[in-house]
Write an enzyme that holds these catalytic residues in place. Structure first.
Site, PDB file in Angstrom:
ATOM      1  N   GLU A  99      26.397  22.642  27.253  1.00 15.53           N
ATOM      2  CA  GLU A  99      26.357  21.273  27.092  1.00 15.53           C
ATOM      3  C   GLU A  99      27.160  20.627  27.918  1.00 15.53           C
ATOM      4  OE1 GLU A  99      25.785  20.801  22.151  1.00 15.53           O
ATOM      5  OE2 GLU A  99      27.752  20.561  23.295  1.00 15.53           O
ATOM      6  N   CYS A 100      26.338  19.832  28.735  1.00 11.48           N
ATOM      7  CA  CYS A 100      26.969  18.817  29.796  1.00 11.48           C
ATOM      8  C   CYS A 100      27.603  19.619  30.844  1.00 11.48           C
ATOM      9  CB  CYS A 100      27.972  17.727  29.034  1.00 11.48           C
ATOM     10  SG  CYS A 100      28.035  16.317  30.109  1.00 11.48           S
ATOM     11  N   GLY A 101      29.135  19.708  30.858  1.00  6.82           N
ATOM     12  CA  GLY A 101      29.888  20.482  31.755  1.00  6.82           C
ATOM     13  C   GLY A 101      29.505  21.908  31.802  1.00  6.82           C
ATOM     14  N   TYR A 104      26.343  22.941  31.214  1.00  9.75           N
ATOM     15  CA  TYR A 104      25.043  23.011  31.724  1.00  9.75           C
ATOM     16  C   TYR A 104      25.440  23.204  33.342  1.00  9.75           C
ATOM     17  CZ  TYR A 104      20.353  21.267  32.870  1.00  9.75           C
ATOM     18  OH  TYR A 104      19.289  21.047  33.574  1.00  9.75           O
ATOM     19  N   SER A 113      21.674  21.772  28.379  1.00 12.02           N
ATOM     20  CA  SER A 113      21.320  20.512  29.120  1.00 12.02           C
ATOM     21  C   SER A 113      22.355  19.827  29.224  1.00 12.02           C
ATOM     22  CB  SER A 113      20.215  19.776  27.956  1.00 12.02           C
ATOM     23  OG  SER A 113      21.035  19.302  26.554  1.00 12.02           O
TER      24      SER A 113
END
Length: 446
Positions: free
Chosen positions: A336-338, A340, A436
Site C-alpha cells: 500500500e502506498c509506500g 507500492y 496500489s
C-alpha cells in the site's frame, strides 16, 4: 458497552486539538484513570502519539470507510478494562468526505458523523487568538448546526490575559449557559510537535516525546478542569461487539508485516482483527535489512516514508532479495502506498536521485515531482485476490505526494472517489503481488 466517551473536536485544523488531547490523555492516565483513545478518520500518525500518552493502542474510527459492524468491533476492543474513551477529531467538526449530490447519507467520516452514531458529546477546542465575544457566536453556530451533534464543553486555546478570559467567559455565560467552559490555555504556550509533508513527525522519531507528554500534562492540569471533562462523557449507543465480519479477511495464515520508520502506516485494529481471525502475525524491519518470517504465506508492506529512505532501502539486499524469492514461489505480497513504491522498479527521491527497488512491478515513481493525491476511495476488485473475490467492493483512502513516472501492467482495482467520480483503474498485480497507492480499510460487499 457501558464505557463513557467523548470527542475532542475543533472548528478547523490547527486549533490545538491534538495538543489538548495528548495532554489530557497523559494527565488522566497519571491520575489512575484507565483511559483509552481513538482518532477520527484515516490518520496513522496521531494514533502513535496517543499510544505513547496512554500506553494503549489507539484505533481509528472512520465513519465513511467503516461499516457499523467494523466500528462496533473497534469500540468493543476499546472498552476492555477502560474507564473513559477520548476520541480526537480531524479537521473541523463537520468536515468530511464530499458525498454524491443525490446522497441522503450523513456518513461522511467527519467527527460529527462519529458523534451522531455513538451519541458521544463534543468538546470544542477554540483558537481564541484575536477574538473575544465573537467566539461565543462561533460556538453557538457549531452547537446548533445539527440537532444530532451535541456540543457540551469548550476549551479556549491561545488566550491572552485576565481581561480576555473575562470577555470570553461573559459572552458564553450569557449566550451559551448550557455549554461548560472547561478551561483557558494561555497564548504563550510553546509546546508543539514537529511536522513534515504527511503531517506530524512519527512518534518514534520524536527525541523527547516523554518529556513533551509530561510537560503537556502538567500544563493542561493547570488550565483545564479534567474532572468536569470526564463527567461530560456518555456511553456509546453504537453496538459494541466483536465480529469476524469486520474489516477484510487476513492476507494469509502467517502474515509478515514490514514495520519501521519507512513502513509505519498500519491500522492496529486491522492487525488485531486478523489475529482474532486466527492469523499469526510477525514483524520485520526492511531498514534493518531483515527478511520476512521464513514460514510466512503472506507479506504486507504498508505505507510510510520510503521516499525518505530510498538510498538505504536500495542497499538492503537481503530484504529486496527475499521479496523477489517469495514472489517467485507465489507467496502473497500486498503493498500500500509506500509499499507500492517499494515493489516497483525505481524510486526517485526529492533530490532527483534514482534508487533501485524490488522490481516486482513495472512501476517507476518520483518524490522529486511532487503532487498531492488525497481523498477517500471506493474500490472495485477486478481479479480474484487472497482477501477479496472479483467484484468485491472495499473502501480506503489515498494520501501521498509521489507521482508515477511510468507504469505498465494489469490493475487489480478500479476506483471512484467519495463523490462517485470515476478515477479509473489503479495499482498493479503481477502473480500474487498486489499493490496500489490506496490504503484499504474495510470490505463493503463481496
Amino acid at each position: 458497552m457501558n464505557t463513557p466517551g467523548l470527542i475532542i473536536a475543533a472548528p478547523a485544523s490547527n486549533n490545538g486539538k491534538t495538543f489538548v488531547t495528548l495532554g489530557c490523555l497523559h494527565a488522566l492516565k497519571r491520575r489512575g484513570v484507565r483511559v483509552a483513545s481513538a482518532k477520527v478518520g484515516p490518520d496513522y500518525i496521531d494514533p502513535a502519539f496517543h499510544a505513547a500518552a496512554t500506553e494503549r493502542l489507539c484505533p481509528n474510527l472512520d465513519g465513511w470507510a467503516m461499516r457499523d459492524v467494523t466500528l462496533g468491533t473497534v469500540l468493543h476492543g476499546l472498552a476492555d478494562e477502560t474507564d473513559l474513551i477520548i476520541c480526537e477529531g480531524v479537521m473541523g467538526l463537520f468536515d468530511g468526505a464530499t458525498l454524491p449530490a443525490d446522497s441522503t447519507s450523513k456518513q461522511d467520516g467527519s467527527p460529527a458523523d462519529i458523534a451522531r452514531r455513538t451519541g458521544w458529546p463534543i468538546v470544542l477546542v477554540i483558537d481564541a487568538n484575536a477574538q473575544a465575544a465573537s467566539a461565543a457566536a462561533l460556538i453557538h453556530g457549531f452547537s446548533t448546526f445539527d440537532d444530532d451533534v451535541h456540543v457540551k464543553g469548550v476549551i479556549f486555546n491561545k488566550v491572552g490575559g485576565l481581561g480576555h478570559i473575562q470577555l470570553l467567559k461573559t459572552a458564553c455565560e450569557k449566550h451559551l449557559p448550557h455549554i461548560d467552559i472547561l478551561g483557558f490555555i494561555p497564548r504563550q504556550n510553546d509546546l508543539a510537535l514537529p511536522e513534515r509533508h504527511l503531517g506530524l513527525v512519527l512518534a518514534e522519531e520524536h527525541p523527547e516525546l516523554d518529556q513533551f507528554l509530561t510537560q503537556s500534562a502538567d500544563f493542561l492540569e493547570d488550565h483545564i478542569d479534567l474532572d468536569k471533562l470526564q463527567k461530560l462523557a456518555v456511553p456509546s449507543r453504537l453496538d459494541a461487539t466483536s465480529s469476524q465480519a469486520a474489516f477484510f479477511p487476513p492476507l494469509g495464515q502467517r502474515i509478515a508485516i514490514a514495520r519501521d520508520e519507512a513502513f509505519a502506516f498500519v491500522y492496529p485494529a486491522l492487525i488485531e482483527h486478523w489475529r482474532d481471525c486466527g492469523a499469526e502475525i510477525s514483524f520485520f524491519s526492511p531498514l534493518a535489512d531483515e527478511t520476512p518470517d521464513q514460514l510466512c504465506d503472506a507479506i504486507y508492506l504498508p505505507g510510510g516514508y520510503p521516499e525518505l529512505h530510498g538510498a538505504h532501502l536500495a542497499s538492503c539486499k537481503n530484504f529486496l532479495g527475499a521479496l523477489k524469492a517469495y514472489h517467485d514461489i507465489g507467496v502473497t505480497i500486498f503493498g500500500e502506498c509506500g509499499g507500492y513504491m517499494t515493489l516497483g522498479k525505481t524510486l526517485e527521491d526529492k533530490d532527483g536521485n534514482i534508487h533501485q527497488m524490488a522490481g516486482l512491478l513495472n512501476l517507476e515513481t518520483s518524490f522529486a515531482k511532487r503532487k498531492l493525491h488525497l481523498g477517500y476511495r471506493e474500490i472495485e476488485v477486478l481479479h480474484d485476490l487472497p482477501f477479496a473475490p472479483k467484484g468485491s467492493r472495499l473502501r480506503g483512502h489515498e494520501f501521498h505526494y509521489a507521482t508515477i513516472l511510468s507504469q505498465d501492467g494489469t490493475s487489480p482495482f478500479k476506483a471512484n472517489n467519495a463523490s462517485g467520480i470515476e478515477l479509473g483503474e489503479i495499482g498493479l498485480i503481477e502473480g500474487r503481488t498486489i499493490a496500489s497507492f490506496c490504503h484499504l480499510i474495510d470490505l463493503r460487499s463481496t
